[in-house]
Design a protein around this motif. Sequence first.
Motif, short mmCIF file in Angstrom:
data_model
loop_
_atom_site.label_atom_id
_atom_site.label_comp_id
_atom_site.label_asym_id
_atom_site.label_seq_id
_atom_site.Cartn_x
_atom_site.Cartn_y
_atom_site.Cartn_z
N SER A 68 0.83 -0.97 0.06
CA SER A 68 0.00 -0.01 0.03
C SER A 68 0.81 1.26 0.11
O SER A 68 0.42 2.26 -0.84
CB SER A 68 -1.03 0.05 1.16
OG SER A 68 -1.75 -1.07 1.18
N ALA A 84 -4.13 4.28 -0.44
CA ALA A 84 -4.45 2.98 0.20
C ALA A 84 -4.07 2.95 1.56
O ALA A 84 -3.02 3.32 2.01
CB ALA A 84 -3.64 2.12 -0.66
N ASP A 120 -4.18 -2.81 -5.62
CA ASP A 120 -3.59 -3.32 -4.31
C ASP A 120 -4.17 -4.53 -4.23
O ASP A 120 -5.63 -4.56 -3.90
CB ASP A 120 -3.91 -2.16 -2.99
CG ASP A 120 -3.11 -2.59 -1.97
OD1 ASP A 120 -2.24 -3.36 -2.02
OD2 ASP A 120 -3.25 -1.81 -0.99
#
Length: 399
Positions: free
Chosen positions: A54, A71, A97
Amino acid sequence: MDKPFENEKVETFKKMLQTDGAAATAAKIQSYLKEQNDIPVNIGITGESGSGKSTFVNAFRGVDNKDESAAPTGCVETTAEVKAYPHPNYPNVTLWDLPGIGTTNFPAHQYLKHVGFERFDFFIIISADRFRENDVKLAKEIQKMEKKFYFVRSKIDNNMRDEERSHKDFNAEKTLQRIKQNCVQGLEKEGFKSPQVFLMSSVDLHLYDFHLLEETLERELPAHKRHALLMALPNVNLGIINKKKEALQANIPLIALTSALIAAVPVPLLSCAVDVLMLVKATTEYKVTFGLDIESLQNLALSAGVPLEDLRAVMESPLALEEINYDLIYNMLNVPMFKASTPEQKVATFLSYIPIIGIPAAMALSFESTSKALNHFLNMLAEDAQRVFRKALGLNTSV
């Protein structure tokens, strides 16, 4: 008009002009330029939990971890499902992701189906230490699917700090070589031939191997995808800034040709008004691509730990400092360097007001003036991007 059109695409559209006419050709050029920035690039980011997936997604997009669009990051696995993170300025480029393969109930071959592997142009497999069994299994499945994948060894900055603290004779270059060699040898034992491993710090993308990853993607991506990815890359080194400048510069003859074709339409003052609007649109794209828009600067200030005012203080161009609009561009054009100065230009300006006879002269003048203005504006913004980059890193800001 022939001399300025020394560009392959321009020649293609010039031939089209013979059959389709000025208006239709101008429309097709504009459609081609728009399509360049609409080409989708989908990047799958995967790895085991806690590897820094992330953080990498956020750093690549130029977004601070605390930003609303970031993220989520953390010490434990924060990615439970496949999550798309479009680039804030180039939404056609999306980083996905993916949940850590060790956190799902799917074996490697089912995992790829679960995340929808078909949509991805390539995968980046991230590990914070050595590449583990799950990473290897996943890479082999991706290989079977004939997709590109790259190994990224993350959190190198932490490793380097630890090594420096624990070794009196610490040598940064040798330490990096050893880490990479260990990764490569481990993957070779698993059957990978010449595996591509990139050492990286998502906190400081300008360090270590990010430039090597960028160069590799530039070589291995299909040509039509390269431009889209380049525009979205973070400005983490001067090389990327220069490549962006070259890519944007390559389109200037097409924009200038569109301007020339509009000048062929015998409507008083139409070309002048459209030219300025075209310059506003192109220059705004330059500003965003170089990360000089206010949102990009704010994110850079946060991630670099440099006050926003300090970044703005090194910018010199009004194009970077002010909102780009019709009035700003019009005023910037109202300077001697953009006015007809040579006898040939003055004659062309005079002839452009004479219907039928003046159309070729108007087209030539419009092409030349648009090219000149865009090249000048592009140079100004590229130089400001270099100054901002140097300031963010605490380097000398002279260009």
